[in-house]
Design a protein around this motif. Sequence first.
Motif, short mmCIF file in Angstrom:
data_model
loop_
_atom_site.label_atom_id
_atom_site.label_comp_id
_atom_site.label_asym_id
_atom_site.label_seq_id
_atom_site.Cartn_x
_atom_site.Cartn_y
_atom_site.Cartn_z
N LEU A 73 0.86 -1.19 0.00
CA LEU A 73 0.00 0.00 0.00
C LEU A 73 0.89 1.23 0.00
CD1 LEU A 73 -2.82 1.41 0.46
CD2 LEU A 73 -2.37 1.17 2.92
N THR A 74 0.51 2.23 -0.75
CA THR A 74 1.19 3.53 -0.73
C THR A 74 0.18 4.59 -0.33
OG1 THR A 74 2.85 2.93 -2.39
CG2 THR A 74 2.39 5.26 -2.11
N ILE A 75 0.54 5.40 0.68
CA ILE A 75 -0.35 6.43 1.20
C ILE A 75 0.22 7.80 0.86
CG2 ILE A 75 -1.48 7.36 3.24
CD1 ILE A 75 -1.10 4.62 4.56
N THR A 76 -0.59 8.63 0.25
CA THR A 76 -0.25 10.01 -0.05
C THR A 76 -1.33 10.91 0.53
OG1 THR A 76 -1.46 10.04 -2.14
CG2 THR A 76 0.82 9.23 -2.21
N ALA A 77 -1.18 12.20 0.32
CA ALA A 77 -2.21 13.13 0.78
C ALA A 77 -3.56 12.82 0.14
CB ALA A 77 -1.78 14.56 0.48
N ALA A 78 -3.53 12.27 -1.07
CA ALA A 78 -4.77 12.01 -1.81
C ALA A 78 -5.63 10.93 -1.19
CB ALA A 78 -4.44 11.65 -3.26
N ASN A 79 -5.01 9.91 -0.56
CA ASN A 79 -5.79 8.81 0.01
C ASN A 79 -5.62 8.69 1.52
OD1 ASN A 79 -3.18 7.83 0.06
ND2 ASN A 79 -3.67 5.82 -0.80
N ALA A 80 -5.03 9.70 2.17
CA ALA A 80 -4.78 9.64 3.62
C ALA A 80 -6.08 9.57 4.41
CB ALA A 80 -3.95 10.84 4.06
N THR A 81 -7.10 10.28 3.97
CA THR A 81 -8.36 10.30 4.72
C THR A 81 -8.97 8.91 4.82
OG1 THR A 81 -8.77 12.57 3.98
CG2 THR A 81 -10.66 11.34 4.83
N ALA A 82 -8.76 8.11 3.81
CA ALA A 82 -9.34 6.77 3.80
C ALA A 82 -8.71 5.85 4.84
CB ALA A 82 -9.18 6.15 2.41
N GLN A 83 -7.57 6.24 5.39
CA GLN A 83 -6.88 5.39 6.37
C GLN A 83 -7.37 5.61 7.79
OE1 GLN A 83 -5.20 2.98 5.13
NE2 GLN A 83 -5.49 3.90 3.09
N GLY A 84 -8.31 6.54 7.99
CA GLY A 84 -8.92 6.74 9.30
C GLY A 84 -7.91 7.04 10.38
N ASP A 85 -8.01 6.32 11.48
CA ASP A 85 -7.13 6.60 12.63
C ASP A 85 -5.86 5.77 12.60
OD1 ASP A 85 -8.11 4.10 13.19
OD2 ASP A 85 -8.86 4.59 15.20
N LYS A 86 -5.53 5.20 11.46
CA LYS A 86 -4.28 4.43 11.37
C LYS A 86 -3.06 5.34 11.15
CE LYS A 86 -5.98 -0.10 9.85
NZ LYS A 86 -7.42 0.14 10.04
N LEU A 87 -3.29 6.63 10.99
CA LEU A 87 -2.21 7.61 10.85
C LEU A 87 -2.22 8.55 12.04
CD1 LEU A 87 -2.71 8.56 7.08
CD2 LEU A 87 -0.94 7.05 8.01
N SER A 88 -1.04 8.88 12.55
CA SER A 88 -0.95 9.85 13.63
C SER A 88 -1.23 11.24 13.09
CB SER A 88 0.44 9.80 14.27
OG SER A 88 1.41 10.33 13.36
N ASP A 89 -1.52 12.18 13.99
CA ASP A 89 -1.75 13.56 13.58
C ASP A 89 -0.52 14.12 12.88
OD1 ASP A 89 -4.20 13.30 14.75
OD2 ASP A 89 -3.86 14.77 16.34
N GLY A 90 0.66 13.79 13.39
CA GLY A 90 1.89 14.30 12.80
C GLY A 90 2.13 13.75 11.41
N THR A 91 1.83 12.46 11.21
CA THR A 91 1.99 11.86 9.88
C THR A 91 1.03 12.50 8.89
OG1 THR A 91 2.68 9.77 10.91
CG2 THR A 91 2.03 9.70 8.60
N LYS A 92 -0.21 12.72 9.31
CA LYS A 92 -1.18 13.41 8.44
C LYS A 92 -0.68 14.80 8.09
CE LYS A 92 -5.19 11.01 10.43
NZ LYS A 92 -6.41 11.19 11.26
N ALA A 93 -0.09 15.51 9.06
CA ALA A 93 0.40 16.86 8.81
C ALA A 93 1.54 16.86 7.80
CB ALA A 93 0.84 17.51 10.13
N LEU A 94 2.44 15.87 7.89
CA LEU A 94 3.53 15.78 6.92
C LEU A 94 2.99 15.51 5.51
CD1 LEU A 94 6.22 13.71 8.87
CD2 LEU A 94 6.35 16.13 8.25
N LEU A 95 1.99 14.64 5.41
CA LEU A 95 1.40 14.34 4.12
C LEU A 95 0.75 15.58 3.51
CD1 LEU A 95 -0.18 10.87 4.95
CD2 LEU A 95 1.59 11.27 3.23
N ALA A 96 0.11 16.39 4.35
CA ALA A 96 -0.56 17.59 3.86
C ALA A 96 0.43 18.70 3.51
CB ALA A 96 -1.55 18.09 4.91
N LYS A 97 1.54 18.76 4.23
CA LYS A 97 2.49 19.86 4.07
C LYS A 97 3.44 19.65 2.89
CE LYS A 97 5.82 22.54 6.89
NZ LYS A 97 5.05 23.81 6.92
N TYR A 98 3.84 18.39 2.65
CA TYR A 98 4.86 18.12 1.63
C TYR A 98 4.31 17.15 0.58
CZ TYR A 98 7.87 20.10 5.24
OH TYR A 98 8.44 20.93 6.19
N PRO A 99 4.03 17.64 -0.63
CA PRO A 99 3.47 16.79 -1.68
C PRO A 99 4.36 15.60 -2.05
CG PRO A 99 3.25 19.11 -2.25
CD PRO A 99 4.13 19.05 -1.04
#
Length: 453
Positions: free
Chosen positions: A83-109
Amino acid sequence: MQALHRRQAAWLVAGLVAATTASLAGASDDSAALKSGNLTPYGAERAANKDGSIPAWDGKPVPTTLDAKGRRNDPFAADRPRLTITAANATAQGDKLSDGTKALLAKYPDFRIDVYPTRRSAVFPQALYLQIMKNAGRAKLANDGLTIEDAFGGVPFPVPKDGHEAIWNHMLSYRGQVTEFVSDKYVTTSSGQRVLTNRQGTSLIYPYYNLDASAEGFDGEWARARIGITEPPANAGQALLTIDYVDNFSHAKDAWQYVPGQRRVRKSPSVAYDTPDPSTAGIANFDDVNLFIGAQDRYKFKLIGKREMFVPFNNNGLMLKSIDQALGKHTLAADAVRWELHRVWVVEGTLRDGKRNVAAKRRLYLHEDTWQAVLSDSWDAQGKLWKTGQAFTLLAGDQPLATTLSYAIFDLVGGGFMYAAAINDTGGVAYAPFDARRLSKFSSAALSSGGVR
């Protein structure tokens, strides 16, 4: 009951209150839980998760071999991402991502997460498992979670009941008995400029894991660390010694520093808490080592619970890459880091009344099979997510052990990040059995005699 450090004698009578009936019952329950077969000897869930994406723990060490530089191979090099997770599909991963990981995905394409098959590779020496079973029936907290009593030779609380027990597991998790390595520290600015700020030799010794001793003979000093800086030339020859104790109530840490220009060793009480680490350009503080280290007296830690999350794990491959291959412009190179789905304990720390730290709230994600923090998030006094951390686990099946080593701290507000304990260009990690004769090298008197070998 274990003997505490001699300088704690003044409060011994007042601090060591007999355990209540409830706490004794809790310890008995912990022993029963370990004996039930549902948990690993480290306290993790032995079974697979519902869909099998996290496999059952089988307790078999994964073999690793050393090359000429002492570096361990990647036993899972043939695996491919599932599986590859990017900003485009991060929302679909629910709570399997930390807040910090979500922030990195949103900040850096250019940041992404490559998720590999989960490998529950963390296996430890049988002697540790025996001590952990004993700890389950004897270890307890005192002084509002700031002191640990009657624990030795393994994680003290394999079945934690509160946040402080979980944090003590993180602090006292097994990293070997004697450990030595040379590593680099890099700072990458918000514009993407990379700077080598430090090369150092690190030597660690853990009296808590002197398994030839006993809980009754343990004096409360759980770790000594000696660091000698060799680069850059302006800092070469500087050295640092720290000693940590299992009592955060009256005496958590000692530290000494040697500066060649002064030709003297000085006590350094500031090498702790949120004092900025000068070699990180303000990105990290001294309590950010291993994502959290040091006394717990400034935070109340709450055990939030256990979650299935995507975390860095089994990252021998990362440590085998050159630094140019490992580091990107804003984060580590996406194809250099292995992420897996694992169960983690989530622990949240908020400031105690009257205490201060620049991180007003911290959240740590402790891997269930190692008890070590693999992700961290920090918020500032205004409640804004400020920093996030990632720690990368080295698998040494030859010991056997699995332990975080290299780690990164990302500034989500100002940009930039630091990458520490990087062995990419320096070699491997050497492990040795505990030998009390080595302790003489970990003293303030010996600090000025030179760096670590």
